[in-house]
Design a protein around this motif. Structure first.
Motif, PDB file in Angstrom:
ATOM      1  N   ALA A  43     -31.234 -16.922 -50.338  1.00 20.41           N
ATOM      2  CA  ALA A  43     -29.887 -16.604 -49.870  1.00 20.41           C
ATOM      3  C   ALA A  43     -29.428 -15.239 -50.383  1.00 20.41           C
ATOM      4  N   ILE A  44     -29.683 -14.964 -51.657  1.00 19.48           N
ATOM      5  CA  ILE A  44     -29.295 -13.672 -52.232  1.00 19.48           C
ATOM      6  C   ILE A  44     -29.992 -12.531 -51.502  1.00 19.48           C
ATOM      7  N   SER A  45     -31.289 -12.683 -51.272  1.00 18.52           N
ATOM      8  CA  SER A  45     -32.049 -11.648 -50.581  1.00 18.52           C
ATOM      9  C   SER A  45     -31.495 -11.397 -49.181  1.00 18.52           C
ATOM     10  N   ALA A  46     -31.231 -12.476 -48.458  1.00 21.42           N
ATOM     11  CA  ALA A  46     -30.744 -12.339 -47.086  1.00 21.42           C
ATOM     12  C   ALA A  46     -29.368 -11.683 -47.031  1.00 21.42           C
ATOM     13  N   TYR A  47     -28.479 -12.085 -47.914  1.00 15.82           N
ATOM     14  CA  TYR A  47     -27.117 -11.548 -47.878  1.00 15.82           C
ATOM     15  C   TYR A  47     -27.051 -10.116 -48.407  1.00 15.82           C
ATOM     16  N   ILE A  48     -27.903  -9.761 -49.357  1.00 12.29           N
ATOM     17  CA  ILE A  48     -27.970  -8.362 -49.802  1.00 12.29           C
ATOM     18  C   ILE A  48     -28.399  -7.478 -48.637  1.00 12.29           C
ATOM     19  N   PHE A  49     -29.433  -7.906 -47.925  1.00 14.95           N
ATOM     20  CA  PHE A  49     -29.891  -7.135 -46.766  1.00 14.95           C
ATOM     21  C   PHE A  49     -28.801  -7.048 -45.703  1.00 14.95           C
ATOM     22  N   TYR A  50     -28.145  -8.168 -45.433  1.00 11.18           N
ATOM     23  CA  TYR A  50     -27.071  -8.178 -44.432  1.00 11.18           C
ATOM     24  C   TYR A  50     -25.959  -7.209 -44.814  1.00 11.18           C
ATOM     25  N   TYR A  51     -25.543  -7.241 -46.062  1.00 15.32           N
ATOM     26  CA  TYR A  51     -24.421  -6.400 -46.481  1.00 15.32           C
ATOM     27  C   TYR A  51     -24.781  -4.914 -46.403  1.00 15.32           C
ATOM     28  N   LEU A  52     -25.963  -4.572 -46.875  1.00 11.73           N
ATOM     29  CA  LEU A  52     -26.351  -3.162 -46.872  1.00 11.73           C
ATOM     30  C   LEU A  52     -26.639  -2.651 -45.461  1.00 11.73           C
ATOM     31  N   ALA A  54     -26.134  -4.261 -42.254  1.00  9.04           N
ATOM     32  CA  ALA A  54     -25.198  -4.522 -41.157  1.00  9.04           C
ATOM     33  C   ALA A  54     -23.772  -4.085 -41.464  1.00  9.04           C
ATOM     34  N   VAL A  55     -23.379  -4.069 -42.736  1.00  6.14           N
ATOM     35  CA  VAL A  55     -22.004  -3.725 -43.097  1.00  6.14           C
ATOM     36  C   VAL A  55     -21.902  -2.265 -43.535  1.00  6.14           C
ATOM     37  N   LEU A  56     -22.755  -1.856 -44.484  1.00  8.95           N
ATOM     38  CA  LEU A  56     -22.702  -0.485 -44.988  1.00  8.95           C
ATOM     39  C   LEU A  56     -23.558   0.481 -44.170  1.00  8.95           C
ATOM     40  N   LEU A  57     -24.364  -0.063 -43.248  1.00 12.56           N
ATOM     41  CA  LEU A  57     -25.208   0.747 -42.355  1.00 12.56           C
ATOM     42  C   LEU A  57     -26.234   1.590 -43.130  1.00 12.56           C
ATOM     43  N   VAL A  58     -26.760   1.014 -44.192  1.00 11.05           N
ATOM     44  CA  VAL A  58     -27.818   1.665 -44.960  1.00 11.05           C
ATOM     45  C   VAL A  58     -29.130   1.551 -44.187  1.00 11.05           C
ATOM     46  N   TRP A  59     -29.974   2.583 -44.288  1.00 12.56           N
ATOM     47  CA  TRP A  59     -31.271   2.576 -43.605  1.00 12.56           C
ATOM     48  C   TRP A  59     -32.056   1.329 -43.989  1.00 12.56           C
ATOM     49  N   TRP A  60     -32.707   0.687 -43.004  1.00 12.22           N
ATOM     50  CA  TRP A  60     -33.299  -0.633 -43.235  1.00 12.22           C
ATOM     51  C   TRP A  60     -34.371  -0.663 -44.331  1.00 12.22           C
ATOM     52  N   ILE A  62     -34.463   1.036 -47.106  1.00 11.98           N
ATOM     53  CA  ILE A  62     -33.739   1.036 -48.375  1.00 11.98           C
ATOM     54  C   ILE A  62     -33.053  -0.313 -48.596  1.00 11.98           C
ATOM     55  N   SER A  63     -32.529  -0.888 -47.525  1.00 14.43           N
ATOM     56  CA  SER A  63     -31.885  -2.205 -47.628  1.00 14.43           C
ATOM     57  C   SER A  63     -32.881  -3.263 -48.075  1.00 14.43           C
ATOM     58  N   ILE A  64     -34.088  -3.206 -47.532  1.00 13.51           N
ATOM     59  CA  ILE A  64     -35.118  -4.176 -47.915  1.00 13.51           C
ATOM     60  C   ILE A  64     -35.553  -3.960 -49.359  1.00 13.51           C
ATOM     61  N   LEU A  65     -35.739  -2.712 -49.756  1.00 11.59           N
ATOM     62  CA  LEU A  65     -36.131  -2.425 -51.138  1.00 11.59           C
ATOM     63  C   LEU A  65     -35.062  -2.885 -52.127  1.00 11.59           C
ATOM     64  N   ALA A  66     -33.794  -2.648 -51.777  1.00 12.85           N
ATOM     65  CA  ALA A  66     -32.707  -3.105 -52.649  1.00 12.85           C
ATOM     66  C   ALA A  66     -32.705  -4.620 -52.752  1.00 12.85           C
ATOM     67  N   SER A  67     -32.964  -5.292 -51.629  1.00 15.37           N
ATOM     68  CA  SER A  67     -33.037  -6.751 -51.627  1.00 15.37           C
ATOM     69  C   SER A  67     -34.176  -7.227 -52.516  1.00 15.37           C
ATOM     70  N   VAL A 122     -27.651 -10.650 -38.501  1.00 17.08           N
ATOM     71  CA  VAL A 122     -27.843  -9.202 -38.499  1.00 17.08           C
ATOM     72  C   VAL A 122     -28.243  -8.775 -37.089  1.00 17.08           C
ATOM     73  N   PRO A 123     -27.423  -7.968 -36.414  1.00 14.16           N
ATOM     74  CA  PRO A 123     -27.792  -7.514 -35.064  1.00 14.16           C
ATOM     75  C   PRO A 123     -29.009  -6.603 -35.113  1.00 14.16           C
ATOM     76  N   SER A 124     -29.998  -6.888 -34.286  1.00 13.07           N
ATOM     77  CA  SER A 124     -31.211  -6.092 -34.279  1.00 13.07           C
ATOM     78  C   SER A 124     -31.902  -6.211 -32.923  1.00 13.07           C
TER      79      SER A 124
END
Length: 290
Positions: A43-52, A54-60, A62-67, A122-124
């Protein structure tokens, strides 16, 4: 055509189930800790990716690495600051389970407070289905899920068989005393198991956020699937957990062919019950002998 569509959907879902189950099986097999908070890692991994993403529009990427970074830190922190102190005092299976269950509940409520308890996704473009034949639709995410799962399984087997850390993890699953014999620290190897097992949930969490979506309680369902796949595949067998995850995903989707949607999850537990009664050792587990 409907049957073929359900099989394809089941392979996609089963690949993601297998990834998550292998992570749980790796941790449990190596450390003998019933890591109920494995679902919370998902859940943490999924929501971190979603927030970065889908919400902050961070490059995917980087979002995955942060997750990946956050979920590995979460798993390692649990091993050192929750399970470690319990093992040094009480150490009982039940006490560790209660501690892990408590962490999972806290994480679920925190996610519900921050992101709400409703359904999000996450829209994709990867989740948009393409018609391959009349009545047969496949999304690019389905192919990515299968390829990613196979790549992770193969990479994990190579890691466990050809690296010193991987061999140490296998030794730890047999006996911590065996690890000490070679001058290694079992606690450090345990931490590696949590880091690697937690990392394996990231691809499944990211793809799930794009395909079927998320809610605050998704960790509980993921945990049930992981436990079921571990038992069906054979406790301690990573290959079994992967095959069982695939089986459960296909069976869950095939149930829609003849039954109402609310019965799809019941099929998973029927399979689990059948294995417990007829083959408790699972697909590849060791059969106990007297």
């Amino acid at each position: 055509m409907l049957l073929l569509q359900l099989i394809i959907n089941g392979i996609q879902v089963g690949a993601l189930y297998g990834l998550t189950a292998v992570g749980f099986s790796l941790i449990f097999g190596a450390t003998k800790i019933f890591h109920f908070a494995h679902g919370a890692s998902f859940a943490i991994s999924a929501y971190i990716f979603y927030y970065l993403y889908a919400v902050l529009l961070v490059w995917w990427p980087i979002s995955i690495l942060a997750s990946c970074f956050v979920v590995v830190a979460f798993g390692v922190a649990l091993d050192r600051y929750v399970y470690g102190p319990i093992q040094s005092t009480d150490g009982s299976f039940f006490t560790i389970f209660v501690g892990s269950f408590g962490v999972a509940v806290v994480v679920q409520n925190l996610i519900g407070t921050v992101f709400g308890r409703g359904f999000i996704s996450v829209p994709s473009a990867l989740s948009k289905s393409v018609e391959l034949a009349p009545g047969l639709y496949v999304a690019p995410a389905a192919g990515i899920a299968v390829v990613t799962a196979v790549a992770c399984f193969v990479g994990l087997q190579l890691f466990l068989g050809r690296t010193n850390i991987g061999i140490a993890l296998r030794a730890l699953s047999e006996s911590s005393a065996l690890v000490r014999t070679f001058g290694l620290n079992p606690k450090a190897i345990s931490t590696c198991a949590f880091a690697l097992g937690s990392l394996l949930v990231v691809p499944a969490a990211v793809l799930t956020s794009m395909t079927s979506g998320l809610n605050a309680a998704i960790g509980g369902r993921v945990m049930l699937i992981s436990v079921a796949a571990t038992i069906v595949g054979g406790v301690g067998s990573l290959r079994g957990a992967a095959c069982a995850g695939l089986l459960l995903g296909i069976a869950e989707n095939l149930a829609l062919w003849r039954f109402d949607p609310q019965w799809s999850e019941a099929v998973m537990f029927l399979i689990l019950f059948a294995f417990i009664v007829l083959r408790p050792s699972g697909f590849f587990g060791r059969v106990a002998t007297s």
